[in-house]
Design a protein around this motif. Structure first.
Motif, PDB file in Angstrom:
ATOM      1  N   ALA A  85       0.819  -1.206   0.000  1.00 59.03           N
ATOM      2  CA  ALA A  85       0.000   0.000   0.000  1.00 59.03           C
ATOM      3  C   ALA A  85       0.855   1.259   0.000  1.00 59.03           C
ATOM      4  CB  ALA A  85      -0.914   0.009   1.222  1.00 59.03           C
ATOM      5  N   HIS A  86       0.229   2.355  -0.363  1.00 59.45           N
ATOM      6  CA  HIS A  86       0.808   3.679  -0.153  1.00 59.45           C
ATOM      7  C   HIS A  86       0.412   4.117   1.249  1.00 59.45           C
ATOM      8  CE1 HIS A  86       1.473   3.887  -4.522  1.00 59.45           C
ATOM      9  NE2 HIS A  86       0.254   3.363  -4.625  1.00 59.45           N
ATOM     10  N   VAL A  87       1.261   4.879   1.913  1.00 58.02           N
ATOM     11  CA  VAL A  87       1.020   5.255   3.311  1.00 58.02           C
ATOM     12  C   VAL A  87       1.088   6.767   3.470  1.00 58.02           C
ATOM     13  CG1 VAL A  87       1.897   5.095   5.669  1.00 58.02           C
ATOM     14  CG2 VAL A  87       1.915   3.073   4.198  1.00 58.02           C
ATOM     15  N   VAL A  88       0.136   7.309   4.238  1.00 54.31           N
ATOM     16  CA  VAL A  88       0.190   8.703   4.674  1.00 54.31           C
ATOM     17  C   VAL A  88       0.304   8.701   6.189  1.00 54.31           C
ATOM     18  CG1 VAL A  88      -1.037  10.899   4.852  1.00 54.31           C
ATOM     19  CG2 VAL A  88      -1.208   9.557   2.755  1.00 54.31           C
ATOM     20  N   GLY A  89       1.318   9.374   6.719  1.00 55.37           N
ATOM     21  CA  GLY A  89       1.482   9.500   8.161  1.00 55.37           C
ATOM     22  C   GLY A  89       1.588  10.963   8.547  1.00 55.37           C
ATOM     23  N   ILE A  90       0.838  11.368   9.547  1.00 54.16           N
ATOM     24  CA  ILE A  90       0.856  12.755  10.027  1.00 54.16           C
ATOM     25  C   ILE A  90       1.400  12.783  11.451  1.00 54.16           C
ATOM     26  CG2 ILE A  90      -0.531  14.793  10.584  1.00 54.16           C
ATOM     27  CD1 ILE A  90      -0.385  14.251   7.611  1.00 54.16           C
ATOM     28  N   SER A  91       2.447  13.591  11.689  1.00 52.98           N
ATOM     29  CA  SER A  91       3.016  13.767  13.026  1.00 52.98           C
ATOM     30  C   SER A  91       3.404  12.406  13.609  1.00 52.98           C
ATOM     31  CB  SER A  91       2.023  14.517  13.918  1.00 52.98           C
ATOM     32  OG  SER A  91       2.620  14.909  15.121  1.00 52.98           O
ATOM     33  N   LEU A  92       2.760  11.965  14.678  1.00 52.18           N
ATOM     34  CA  LEU A  92       3.026  10.639  15.241  1.00 52.18           C
ATOM     35  C   LEU A  92       2.867   9.548  14.190  1.00 52.18           C
ATOM     36  CD1 LEU A  92       3.278   8.685  17.798  1.00 52.18           C
ATOM     37  CD2 LEU A  92       0.790   8.641  17.691  1.00 52.18           C
ATOM     38  N   GLY A  93       1.919   9.739  13.278  1.00 52.74           N
ATOM     39  CA  GLY A  93       1.719   8.768  12.206  1.00 52.74           C
ATOM     40  C   GLY A  93       2.938   8.627  11.317  1.00 52.74           C
ATOM     41  N   SER A  94       3.736   9.705  11.189  1.00 52.28           N
ATOM     42  CA  SER A  94       4.975   9.611  10.405  1.00 52.28           C
ATOM     43  C   SER A  94       6.004   8.742  11.122  1.00 52.28           C
ATOM     44  CB  SER A  94       5.558  11.011  10.147  1.00 52.28           C
ATOM     45  OG  SER A  94       6.155  11.567  11.318  1.00 52.28           O
ATOM     46  N   VAL A  95       6.001   8.795  12.436  1.00 57.16           N
ATOM     47  CA  VAL A  95       6.914   7.964  13.227  1.00 57.16           C
ATOM     48  C   VAL A  95       6.533   6.490  13.067  1.00 57.16           C
ATOM     49  CG1 VAL A  95       7.791   7.480  15.541  1.00 57.16           C
ATOM     50  CG2 VAL A  95       7.286   9.840  14.876  1.00 57.16           C
ATOM     51  N   ALA A 116       6.392  15.549   9.590  1.00 59.24           N
ATOM     52  CA  ALA A 116       7.179  14.385   9.998  1.00 59.24           C
ATOM     53  C   ALA A 116       8.185  14.733  11.091  1.00 59.24           C
ATOM     54  CB  ALA A 116       7.901  13.790   8.795  1.00 59.24           C
ATOM     55  N   ILE A 117       8.439  13.736  11.946  1.00 60.63           N
ATOM     56  CA  ILE A 117       9.362  13.895  13.069  1.00 60.63           C
ATOM     57  C   ILE A 117      10.471  12.860  12.938  1.00 60.63           C
ATOM     58  CG2 ILE A 117       9.580  13.993  15.576  1.00 60.63           C
ATOM     59  CD1 ILE A 117       6.494  14.291  15.673  1.00 60.63           C
ATOM     60  N   THR A 118      11.711  13.327  12.858  1.00 61.81           N
ATOM     61  CA  THR A 118      12.857  12.413  12.809  1.00 61.81           C
ATOM     62  C   THR A 118      13.664  12.460  14.099  1.00 61.81           C
ATOM     63  OG1 THR A 118      14.160  14.121  11.700  1.00 61.81           O
ATOM     64  CG2 THR A 118      13.059  12.489  10.305  1.00 61.81           C
ATOM     65  N   ARG A 119      13.626  13.587  14.783  1.00 59.80           N
ATOM     66  CA  ARG A 119      14.260  13.728  16.098  1.00 59.80           C
ATOM     67  C   ARG A 119      13.765  15.035  16.715  1.00 59.80           C
ATOM     68  NH1 ARG A 119      18.823  17.366  15.135  1.00 59.80           N
ATOM     69  NH2 ARG A 119      19.295  17.369  12.898  1.00 59.80           N
ATOM     70  N   PHE A 120      14.096  15.224  17.971  1.00 62.88           N
ATOM     71  CA  PHE A 120      13.634  16.406  18.687  1.00 62.88           C
ATOM     72  C   PHE A 120      14.752  17.439  18.848  1.00 62.88           C
ATOM     73  CE2 PHE A 120      10.677  13.102  20.202  1.00 62.88           C
ATOM     74  CZ  PHE A 120       9.477  13.720  19.863  1.00 62.88           C
ATOM     75  N   THR A 121      14.376  18.690  18.715  1.00 60.16           N
ATOM     76  CA  THR A 121      15.310  19.781  19.001  1.00 60.16           C
ATOM     77  C   THR A 121      15.571  19.829  20.506  1.00 60.16           C
ATOM     78  OG1 THR A 121      13.512  21.363  19.302  1.00 60.16           O
ATOM     79  CG2 THR A 121      14.409  21.124  17.057  1.00 60.16           C
ATOM     80  N   PRO A 122      16.597  20.563  20.946  1.00 58.69           N
ATOM     81  CA  PRO A 122      16.825  20.704  22.391  1.00 58.69           C
ATOM     82  C   PRO A 122      15.598  21.217  23.136  1.00 58.69           C
ATOM     83  CG  PRO A 122      18.758  21.435  21.199  1.00 58.69           C
ATOM     84  CD  PRO A 122      17.710  21.153  20.158  1.00 58.69           C
ATOM     85  N   LEU A 123      14.867  22.173  22.527  1.00 59.19           N
ATOM     86  CA  LEU A 123      13.657  22.683  23.180  1.00 59.19           C
ATOM     87  C   LEU A 123      12.615  21.583  23.318  1.00 59.19           C
ATOM     88  CD1 LEU A 123      11.761  24.831  24.296  1.00 59.19           C
ATOM     89  CD2 LEU A 123      11.201  25.478  21.924  1.00 59.19           C
ATOM     90  N   ALA A 124      12.387  20.835  22.249  1.00 64.06           N
ATOM     91  CA  ALA A 124      11.392  19.771  22.303  1.00 64.06           C
ATOM     92  C   ALA A 124      11.789  18.691  23.311  1.00 64.06           C
ATOM     93  CB  ALA A 124      11.212  19.165  20.919  1.00 64.06           C
ATOM     94  N   THR A 125      13.080  18.372  23.364  1.00 60.14           N
ATOM     95  CA  THR A 125      13.564  17.382  24.328  1.00 60.14           C
ATOM     96  C   THR A 125      13.352  17.868  25.756  1.00 60.14           C
ATOM     97  OG1 THR A 125      15.252  16.614  22.764  1.00 60.14           O
ATOM     98  CG2 THR A 125      15.579  16.072  25.085  1.00 60.14           C
ATOM     99  N   PHE A 126      13.642  19.137  25.995  1.00 53.87           N
ATOM    100  CA  PHE A 126      13.414  19.714  27.326  1.00 53.87           C
ATOM    101  C   PHE A 126      11.945  19.611  27.720  1.00 53.87           C
ATOM    102  CE2 PHE A 126      11.949  23.438  29.732  1.00 53.87           C
ATOM    103  CZ  PHE A 126      12.653  23.252  30.911  1.00 53.87           C
ATOM    104  N   LEU A 127      11.053  19.916  26.780  1.00 51.24           N
ATOM    105  CA  LEU A 127       9.620  19.853  27.064  1.00 51.24           C
ATOM    106  C   LEU A 127       9.182  18.427  27.390  1.00 51.24           C
ATOM    107  CD1 LEU A 127       8.327  22.251  24.270  1.00 51.24           C
ATOM    108  CD2 LEU A 127       8.370  22.705  26.731  1.00 51.24           C
TER     109      LEU A 127
END
Length: 269
Positions: A85-95, A116-127
């Motif tokens: 199939a073809h896949v569409v992922g949004i935000s968490l769905g991309s992970v 899409a999310i591949t990793r978190f920035t320092p700010l996102a990691t802190f949060l």
């Protein structure tokens, strides 16, 4: 078995697009995609574990993790006799889609990954770490709303933000916390996509205002020869909700390039 809706195109020979939503959402966030996509493809809209009427994350007899989620997805595809199939992922769905590319790339013809999310920035990691410190003492919806406003702070993000907050209220606390733990595996989930999923064409659609994720994404995917990018102006994290016409047109063009029987772009849009 996961909760889903399967929309059949009039042409029985058409291929299938699988839709994977973000944290706290459900397949309803694709309301602006389904009507358009099902003119050209069969569309399988899935509720991930802990969302909608799918099983709770605590209903399984083994630990809840990314492997379990992909196993459930593959089981659903097998039930519906969908080989690829073809896949569409949004935000968490991309992970989730990235993990599917690691585990079963042979099941994916092509993928469109929005916000899409591949990793978190320092700010996102802190949060995330701050949220971990207080998650047992505060209502989970406080955390969810805080993150929603941080990820989608602008006025033009309001519709997407409100949709996700409204739908997340329906989610149970233990399901939210189970998915929250998986956030710390995002970087590892993407790590070998270029190796195991190297044959799968990918289109990353991001909003230029997706300030927590777009820069790491562009950096991490620049060496992937199968990765293509579209950055939408005046758009935030949930690009399929904020810019549905642009998202749909780009997605259909991409999928039609990579279907088994090629359909001319002009007839697909």
């Amino acid at each position: 078995m996961l909760d889903y809706k399967y929309y059949k195109c009039n042409d029985n020979n058409n291929e299938t697009i699988v839709l994977l939503h973000g944290l706290g959402g459900n397949y309803g966030i694709f309301s602006k995609q389904i009507a358009t996509f099902k003119k050209q493809f069969h569309v399988l809209a899935i509720n991930l574990p802990g969302h909608g009427k799918s099983p709770s994350t605590s209903d399984y007899d083994k630990s809840f993790d990314s492997d379990l989620v992909v196993d459930e997805l593959l089981r659903t595809l097998d039930k519906l006799n969908i080989g690829k199939a073809h896949v569409v992922g949004i935000s968490l769905g991309s992970v989730v889609a990235h993990h599917m590319l690691q585990r079963a790339p042979e099941k994916v013809k092509s993928a469109v990954l929005g916000g899409a999310i591949t990793r978190f920035t320092p700010l996102a990691t802190f949060l995330l770490l701050a949220g971990t410190a207080v998650k047992r003492f505060v209502p989970y919806m406080w955390l969810y709303k805080l993150f929603a406003y941080i990820m989608m702070p602008k006025a033009n993000h309001a519709t997407a933000r409100e949709v996700f907050i409204r739908e997340a209220v329906k989610m149970k606390r233990h399901d939210f916390l189970a998915w929250y733990k998986l956030a710390f595996t995002v970087k590892d989930t993407y790590a070998d996509v270029q190796v195991k999923g190297k044959s799968v064409p990918k289109l990353y659609i991001s909003g230029e205002e997706d300030h927590l994720f777009v820069e790491p994404l562009l950096e991490d995917t620049k060496s992937d020869k199968q990765a293509h990018h579209l950055v939408l102006k005046e758009c935030g994290h949930v690009c399929n909700v904020e810019k549905p016409k642009e998202f749909n047109a780009a997605s259909l063009e991409f999928f039609n390039k990579h279907r088994t029987e090629h359909v001319p772009i002009s007839s697909a849009l």
